[in-house]
Scaffold this motif. Structure first.
Motif, PDB file in Angstrom:
ATOM      1  N   LEU A 151      44.847   0.652  27.964  1.00  0.00           N
ATOM      2  CA  LEU A 151      44.966   1.938  28.645  1.00  0.00           C
ATOM      3  C   LEU A 151      44.627   3.109  27.723  1.00  0.00           C
ATOM      4  O   LEU A 151      44.134   4.143  28.185  1.00  0.00           O
ATOM      5  CB  LEU A 151      46.388   2.093  29.194  1.00  0.00           C
ATOM      6  CG  LEU A 151      46.596   3.136  30.289  1.00  0.00           C
ATOM      7  CD1 LEU A 151      45.728   2.836  31.503  1.00  0.00           C
ATOM      8  CD2 LEU A 151      48.071   3.192  30.688  1.00  0.00           C
ATOM      9  N   ASP A 152      44.862   2.927  26.411  1.00  0.00           N
ATOM     10  CA  ASP A 152      44.591   4.036  25.498  1.00  0.00           C
ATOM     11  C   ASP A 152      43.106   4.309  25.301  1.00  0.00           C
ATOM     12  O   ASP A 152      42.725   5.293  24.665  1.00  0.00           O
ATOM     13  CB  ASP A 152      45.302   3.830  24.153  1.00  0.00           C
ATOM     14  CG  ASP A 152      44.856   2.560  23.432  1.00  0.00           C
ATOM     15  OD1 ASP A 152      43.882   1.917  23.867  1.00  0.00           O
ATOM     16  OD2 ASP A 152      45.503   2.203  22.418  1.00  0.00           O
ATOM     17  N   ARG A 153      42.245   3.439  25.842  1.00  0.00           N
ATOM     18  CA  ARG A 153      40.805   3.671  25.758  1.00  0.00           C
ATOM     19  C   ARG A 153      40.270   4.411  26.986  1.00  0.00           C
ATOM     20  O   ARG A 153      39.134   4.895  26.976  1.00  0.00           O
ATOM     21  CB  ARG A 153      40.058   2.335  25.623  1.00  0.00           C
ATOM     22  CG  ARG A 153      40.455   1.499  24.418  1.00  0.00           C
ATOM     23  CD  ARG A 153      39.601   0.251  24.308  1.00  0.00           C
ATOM     24  NE  ARG A 153      38.221   0.574  24.024  1.00  0.00           N
ATOM     25  CZ  ARG A 153      37.201  -0.278  24.167  1.00  0.00           C
ATOM     26  NH1 ARG A 153      37.431  -1.500  24.615  1.00  0.00           N
ATOM     27  NH2 ARG A 153      35.970   0.088  23.885  1.00  0.00           N
ATOM     28  N   SER A 158      36.749   7.876  30.565  1.00  0.00           N
ATOM     29  CA  SER A 158      36.671   8.877  31.634  1.00  0.00           C
ATOM     30  C   SER A 158      35.835  10.078  31.208  1.00  0.00           C
ATOM     31  O   SER A 158      35.051  10.624  32.002  1.00  0.00           O
ATOM     32  CB  SER A 158      38.080   9.330  32.030  1.00  0.00           C
ATOM     33  OG  SER A 158      38.831   8.260  32.560  1.00  0.00           O
ATOM     34  N   LYS A 159      35.994  10.483  29.963  1.00  0.00           N
ATOM     35  CA  LYS A 159      35.196  11.599  29.437  1.00  0.00           C
ATOM     36  C   LYS A 159      33.712  11.239  29.470  1.00  0.00           C
ATOM     37  O   LYS A 159      32.867  12.054  29.890  1.00  0.00           O
ATOM     38  CB  LYS A 159      35.636  11.928  28.006  1.00  0.00           C
ATOM     39  CG  LYS A 159      34.871  13.064  27.362  1.00  0.00           C
ATOM     40  CD  LYS A 159      35.363  13.311  25.938  1.00  0.00           C
ATOM     41  CE  LYS A 159      34.557  14.422  25.265  1.00  0.00           C
ATOM     42  NZ  LYS A 159      35.021  14.650  23.855  1.00  0.00           N
ATOM     43  N   ASN A 160      33.384  10.023  29.041  1.00  0.00           N
ATOM     44  CA  ASN A 160      31.992   9.578  29.069  1.00  0.00           C
ATOM     45  C   ASN A 160      31.464   9.521  30.504  1.00  0.00           C
ATOM     46  O   ASN A 160      30.321   9.910  30.775  1.00  0.00           O
ATOM     47  CB  ASN A 160      31.863   8.190  28.432  1.00  0.00           C
ATOM     48  CG  ASN A 160      32.109   8.195  26.938  1.00  0.00           C
ATOM     49  OD1 ASN A 160      32.175   9.241  26.305  1.00  0.00           O
ATOM     50  ND2 ASN A 160      32.274   7.015  26.369  1.00  0.00           N
ATOM     51  N   TYR A 161      32.286   9.005  31.404  1.00  0.00           N
ATOM     52  CA  TYR A 161      31.888   8.878  32.810  1.00  0.00           C
ATOM     53  C   TYR A 161      31.496  10.231  33.386  1.00  0.00           C
ATOM     54  O   TYR A 161      30.466  10.359  34.057  1.00  0.00           O
ATOM     55  CB  TYR A 161      33.041   8.257  33.602  1.00  0.00           C
ATOM     56  CG  TYR A 161      32.921   8.366  35.097  1.00  0.00           C
ATOM     57  CD1 TYR A 161      32.087   7.523  35.829  1.00  0.00           C
ATOM     58  CD2 TYR A 161      33.663   9.324  35.797  1.00  0.00           C
ATOM     59  CE1 TYR A 161      31.986   7.628  37.208  1.00  0.00           C
ATOM     60  CE2 TYR A 161      33.571   9.430  37.174  1.00  0.00           C
ATOM     61  CZ  TYR A 161      32.726   8.588  37.869  1.00  0.00           C
ATOM     62  OH  TYR A 161      32.635   8.697  39.238  1.00  0.00           O
ATOM     63  N   TYR A 174      39.708   1.535  38.982  1.00  0.00           N
ATOM     64  CA  TYR A 174      40.623   0.629  38.293  1.00  0.00           C
ATOM     65  C   TYR A 174      42.056   0.866  38.748  1.00  0.00           C
ATOM     66  O   TYR A 174      42.402   1.911  39.301  1.00  0.00           O
ATOM     67  CB  TYR A 174      40.523   0.779  36.776  1.00  0.00           C
ATOM     68  CG  TYR A 174      40.988   2.120  36.224  1.00  0.00           C
ATOM     69  CD1 TYR A 174      42.347   2.370  35.990  1.00  0.00           C
ATOM     70  CD2 TYR A 174      40.083   3.132  35.908  1.00  0.00           C
ATOM     71  CE1 TYR A 174      42.779   3.589  35.482  1.00  0.00           C
ATOM     72  CE2 TYR A 174      40.499   4.352  35.405  1.00  0.00           C
ATOM     73  CZ  TYR A 174      41.849   4.573  35.197  1.00  0.00           C
ATOM     74  OH  TYR A 174      42.283   5.779  34.708  1.00  0.00           O
ATOM     75  N   THR A 175      42.869  -0.146  38.520  1.00  0.00           N
ATOM     76  CA  THR A 175      44.315  -0.012  38.670  1.00  0.00           C
ATOM     77  C   THR A 175      44.924  -0.234  37.291  1.00  0.00           C
ATOM     78  O   THR A 175      44.376  -0.971  36.466  1.00  0.00           O
ATOM     79  CB  THR A 175      44.867  -1.056  39.659  1.00  0.00           C
ATOM     80  OG1 THR A 175      44.500  -2.374  39.223  1.00  0.00           O
ATOM     81  CG2 THR A 175      44.313  -0.815  41.057  1.00  0.00           C
ATOM     82  N   SER A 176      46.064   0.395  37.047  1.00  0.00           N
ATOM     83  CA  SER A 176      46.624   0.343  35.696  1.00  0.00           C
ATOM     84  C   SER A 176      48.112   0.028  35.718  1.00  0.00           C
ATOM     85  O   SER A 176      48.799   0.217  36.728  1.00  0.00           O
ATOM     86  CB  SER A 176      46.390   1.672  34.967  1.00  0.00           C
ATOM     87  OG  SER A 176      47.033   2.734  35.652  1.00  0.00           O
ATOM     88  N   ASN A 177      48.581  -0.476  34.582  1.00  0.00           N
ATOM     89  CA  ASN A 177      50.004  -0.616  34.332  1.00  0.00           C
ATOM     90  C   ASN A 177      50.315   0.133  33.045  1.00  0.00           C
ATOM     91  O   ASN A 177      49.540   0.997  32.640  1.00  0.00           O
ATOM     92  CB  ASN A 177      50.409  -2.097  34.254  1.00  0.00           C
ATOM     93  CG  ASN A 177      49.598  -2.858  33.205  1.00  0.00           C
ATOM     94  OD1 ASN A 177      49.234  -2.304  32.161  1.00  0.00           O
ATOM     95  ND2 ASN A 177      49.329  -4.132  33.464  1.00  0.00           N
ATOM     96  N   ARG A 182      42.719  -2.441  34.869  1.00  0.00           N
ATOM     97  CA  ARG A 182      41.953  -3.565  35.413  1.00  0.00           C
ATOM     98  C   ARG A 182      40.920  -3.010  36.390  1.00  0.00           C
ATOM     99  O   ARG A 182      41.280  -2.366  37.386  1.00  0.00           O
ATOM    100  CB  ARG A 182      42.872  -4.550  36.115  1.00  0.00           C
ATOM    101  CG  ARG A 182      42.148  -5.728  36.758  1.00  0.00           C
ATOM    102  CD  ARG A 182      43.098  -6.562  37.621  1.00  0.00           C
ATOM    103  NE  ARG A 182      44.114  -7.209  36.801  1.00  0.00           N
ATOM    104  CZ  ARG A 182      43.994  -8.443  36.324  1.00  0.00           C
ATOM    105  NH1 ARG A 182      42.922  -9.167  36.602  1.00  0.00           N
ATOM    106  NH2 ARG A 182      44.958  -8.969  35.582  1.00  0.00           N
ATOM    107  N   PHE A 183      39.651  -3.286  36.116  1.00  0.00           N
ATOM    108  CA  PHE A 183      38.600  -2.715  36.957  1.00  0.00           C
ATOM    109  C   PHE A 183      38.411  -3.515  38.245  1.00  0.00           C
ATOM    110  O   PHE A 183      38.706  -4.710  38.319  1.00  0.00           O
ATOM    111  CB  PHE A 183      37.302  -2.565  36.157  1.00  0.00           C
ATOM    112  CG  PHE A 183      37.324  -1.332  35.306  1.00  0.00           C
ATOM    113  CD1 PHE A 183      36.801  -0.144  35.776  1.00  0.00           C
ATOM    114  CD2 PHE A 183      37.949  -1.342  34.066  1.00  0.00           C
ATOM    115  CE1 PHE A 183      36.878   1.022  35.019  1.00  0.00           C
ATOM    116  CE2 PHE A 183      38.040  -0.191  33.303  1.00  0.00           C
ATOM    117  CZ  PHE A 183      37.499   0.997  33.787  1.00  0.00           C
TER     118      PHE A 183
END
Length: 271
Positions: A151-153, A158-161, A174-177, A182-183
């Motif tokens: 998650l720390d990446r 997102s900035k690159n996107y 993606y969904t996250s915990n 997870r994409f």
């Protein structure tokens, strides 16, 4: 000592090829020296000969060695201007085909694969696209196929996107915990992950776009020529090839077979 080191290095790479059929003999020597030294430190070996004994007699050690032989450094939408150029220059041409095949050669841990899948979905092209994602490192391929990243990446992703011209939010995909992101599995449906070596394998399909970024810089001239010949053979007429920011076709045997479409972003088109 340097001369002995290089002799042992050649013996190690020859042994790896004969034992495991992985060919690193055409990789740039300066880079391979550094990586093997790192491996020696990791495995507690004073000489390459000691490392070679472990690698040849213990397949589990060789599996770990692949982490040193191959470079696993990537991020989603790395070099955003490259993805923006694909979106603006390449995708409009790809849309003219009834179906599209893309090859990500040397996909490492998969960040570029997922980035391209997202870009193609946003351009309404993914539904008729098949992406081949290949690498020689089975652990990297498993990571790529899982599509799960710390998650720390995600903030950098997102900035690159956004800089790459993304039309929504990366969080849409993606969904996250607490620890991981997870994409979207529906992106994975359009990707085939497979083992493939640019050093020893042949062309497996005709494709419209090849993205092979930051791989050729680790090859010597002979292996660069082999790889670019594979790319030329695999591409359809007027198909596209994208390389890394520090790579070029200029001094390869295939340079006359490609048009330099975007010099800054290292995007070429097969003549």
């Amino acid at each position: 000592m340097d001369a002995i080191f290089d002799i042992e290095l050649k013996l190690l790479l020859e042994g790896v090829y004969l034992r495991y059929q992985h060919d690193f003999r055409g990789y740039a020597v300066s880079s391979m020296r550094r990586r093997v030294q790192q491996a020696m430190d990791h495995f507690g070996c004073a000489t390459i000969s000691q490392l070679q004994e472990k690698v040849l007699h213990q397949p589990a050690v060789f599996a770990q060695m692949l982490q040193f032989f191959t470079v696993q450094v990537s991020e989603m939408f790395r070099d955003p201007s490259y993805f923006r150029a694909l979106r603006e220059t390449v995708v409009p041409v790809l849309k003219t085909y009834p179906s599209v095949k893309v090859w990500v050669a040397g996909c490492s841990s998969g960040e570029e694969v997922w980035s391209l899948a997202i870009l193609l979905r946003e351009e309404d092209l993914l539904s008729r696209t098949l992406i081949y994602a290949t690498d020689i490192n089975p652990d990297a391929l498993r990571t790529a196929e899982a599509g799960i990243y710390p998650l720390d990446r995600i903030a950098q992703f997102s900035k690159n996107y956004r800089a790459a011209g993304g039309t929504g939010s990366l969080s849409d995909y993606y969904t996250s915990n607490l620890h991981d992101a997870r994409f979207d599995r529906s992106l994975r449906e359009h990707v085939v992950f497979a083992d493939h070596s640019l050093a020893t394998d042949t062309v497996f399909s005709e494709v419209h776009l090849i993205s092979c970024r930051n791989v050729l810089i680790y090859f010597n001239r002979e292996l660069q020529n082999r790889a670019t010949a594979l790319f030329h053979e695999a591409l359809v007429r007027r198909g596209f090839l994208g390389l890394g920011a520090k790579e070029s076709l200029r001094y390869t045997e295939q340079s006359a077979q490609f048009l330099e479409l975007d010099r800054d972003e290292r995007i070429y088109q097969r003549i």
